[in-house]
Design a protein around this motif. Structure first.
Motif, PDB file in Angstrom:
ATOM      1  N   ASP A   1     -13.981   1.311   1.455  1.00 43.68           N
ATOM      2  CA  ASP A   1     -13.712   2.221   0.344  1.00 43.68           C
ATOM      3  C   ASP A   1     -14.949   3.057   0.000  1.00 43.68           C
ATOM      4  O   ASP A   1     -14.841   4.243  -0.339  1.00 43.68           O
TER       5      ASP A   1
ATOM      6  N   GLN B   1      -5.293  -5.944  -0.706  1.00 43.38           N
ATOM      7  CA  GLN B   1      -6.252  -5.928   0.393  1.00 43.38           C
ATOM      8  C   GLN B   1      -6.470  -7.302   0.997  1.00 43.38           C
ATOM      9  O   GLN B   1      -6.810  -7.420   2.178  1.00 43.38           O
TER      10      GLN B   1
ATOM     11  N   THR C   1      -8.620   2.412  -5.326  1.00 42.59           N
ATOM     12  CA  THR C   1      -9.519   1.736  -4.407  1.00 42.59           C
ATOM     13  C   THR C   1     -10.548   0.981  -5.240  1.00 42.59           C
ATOM     14  O   THR C   1     -10.626   1.141  -6.458  1.00 42.59           O
TER      15      THR C   1
ATOM     16  N   LYS D   1      -3.532  -7.059   3.454  1.00 42.06           N
ATOM     17  CA  LYS D   1      -3.593  -5.998   4.458  1.00 42.06           C
ATOM     18  C   LYS D   1      -4.800  -6.138   5.391  1.00 42.06           C
ATOM     19  O   LYS D   1      -4.684  -5.985   6.610  1.00 42.06           O
ATOM     20  N   THR D   2      -5.948  -6.413   4.832  1.00 42.70           N
ATOM     21  CA  THR D   2      -7.174  -6.530   5.627  1.00 42.70           C
ATOM     22  C   THR D   2      -7.587  -7.983   5.827  1.00 42.70           C
ATOM     23  O   THR D   2      -8.005  -8.378   6.913  1.00 42.70           O
TER      24      THR D   2
ATOM     25  N   GLN E   1     -13.510  -4.615   3.074  1.00 45.46           N
ATOM     26  CA  GLN E   1     -12.664  -3.554   2.548  1.00 45.46           C
ATOM     27  C   GLN E   1     -13.387  -2.720   1.495  1.00 45.46           C
ATOM     28  O   GLN E   1     -13.223  -1.499   1.443  1.00 45.46           O
TER      29      GLN E   1
ATOM     30  N   ASP F   1       0.829  -1.206   0.000  1.00 52.05           N
ATOM     31  CA  ASP F   1       0.000   0.000   0.000  1.00 52.05           C
ATOM     32  C   ASP F   1       0.865   1.259   0.000  1.00 52.05           C
ATOM     33  O   ASP F   1       0.582   2.233  -0.716  1.00 52.05           O
TER      34      ASP F   1
ATOM     35  N   THR G   1      -4.954  -4.511  -6.633  1.00 47.69           N
ATOM     36  CA  THR G   1      -5.635  -3.957  -5.466  1.00 47.69           C
ATOM     37  C   THR G   1      -6.290  -5.057  -4.639  1.00 47.69           C
ATOM     38  O   THR G   1      -6.239  -5.047  -3.406  1.00 47.69           O
ATOM     39  N   THR G   2      -6.899  -6.026  -5.317  1.00 49.18           N
ATOM     40  CA  THR G   2      -7.512  -7.151  -4.618  1.00 49.18           C
ATOM     41  C   THR G   2      -6.461  -7.955  -3.857  1.00 49.18           C
ATOM     42  O   THR G   2      -6.675  -8.333  -2.693  1.00 49.18           O
TER      43      THR G   2
END
Length: 285
Positions: free
Chosen positions: A213, A171, A238, A174-175, A209, A152, A167-168
């Protein structure tokens, strides 16, 4: 639903955290006892209930993941990261104390998580404890949450915004990694196959997530208790910037449906986990 498990985990955390003897101990408690959704703790408790795991064992897994989550938020708020002044409507730890205390409080919460899992309190089989510790270390570390945060940060200075696939993937680390560990911890404690719960939580984490966003674009800062529209200001990709608001909502709905389908084998016993997926879609903060 969430409030009952949150209260139980809050009480457990309060007992496990050090008393307020000095700045470090006070900052640790402040950083992790400020309420919040406690979604990860809820997933740990509900997944454990599917396999009739003793409540005391499930609460230890729930407390451990909340300590890791709390540490990550303290560090995310630092000037070197997101540089936020508010978290849940209150000053962030580095604002309430200072940056050095915030770093140390986060470090201490991270290590406390593994102390909780390593303890023989609750009668968890040592082999199960090792599996939980290894899994949480992987979920929190360089090939999990921390790795996602590094991606990120790198994206902020990239020549072009990340695409949907990247992005997928970001995340999911990260999440999603901590959410997956929380959901599978109950199956590990119950000596059962965690596969269906991992698949459920992977979809749930992405839906969660995407909702974040969406809220960053159209949410209310007072309700959120933090600064919004940061990603847009930073020019970061995002799910909303990539899919649009309608497309992001549709993607989140599809993920929630998929998450529920993974729970079919558990029947009505997984009702609360299905409701949690719906909460991820509809929450206002």
């Amino acid at each position: 639903m969430l409030s009952e498990s949150a209260a139980a985990v809050e009480a457990t955390l309060s007992d496990l955290l050090p008393p307020e003897g000095g700045a470090l101990e006070a900052a640790m408690r402040y950083g992790v006892l400020q309420g919040g959704k406690r979604l990860r703790a809820f997933l740990a408790l509900e997944s454990a209930a599917l396999f009739r795991v003793p409540r005391i064992q499930a609460l230890r897994a729930a407390a451990a993941v909340e300590c890791v989550h709390g540490y990550s938020l303290i560090h995310d708020d630092l000037p070197a990261m997101d540089d936020d002044d508010l978290r849940r409507g209150k000053p962030t730890v580095h604002r309430a104390w200072d940056e050095a205390t915030a770093i140390l409080a986060g470090d201490a919460l991270q290590t406390l998580a593994f102390e909780i899992l390593a303890s023989d309190h609750g009668g968890i089989d040592p082999r199960i404890r090792v599996r939980l510790i290894q899994g949480l270390a992987q979920a929190a570390g360089w090939h999990g949450m921390v790795g996602g945060q590094a991606l990120d940060i790198a994206a902020e200075t990239a020549a072009r915004p990340l695409d949907l696939e990247a992005t997928t993937a970001l995340q999911a680390l990260k999440t999603g990694a901590l959410i997956i560990w929380a959901a599978e911890s109950g199956a590990i404690l119950g000596r059962s196959d965690p596969g269906p719960l991992r698949a459920y939580a992977a979809d749930l984490g992405l839906a969660f997530q995407i909702r974040d966003d969406i809220l960053d674009v159209e949410g209310d800062p007072e309700t959120a208790g933090k600064r919004l529209r940061k990603d847009e200001a930073a020019g970061k990709a995002t799910f909303v910037s990539l899919l649009g608001l309608d497309g992001a909502r549709a993607r989140a709905r599809a993920l929630v449906a998929s998450a529920g389908a993974h729970l079919a084998a558990y029947g009505s016993a997984a009702g609360n986990l299905r409701l949690a997926a719906g909460f991820a879609l509809d929450r206002a903060a």
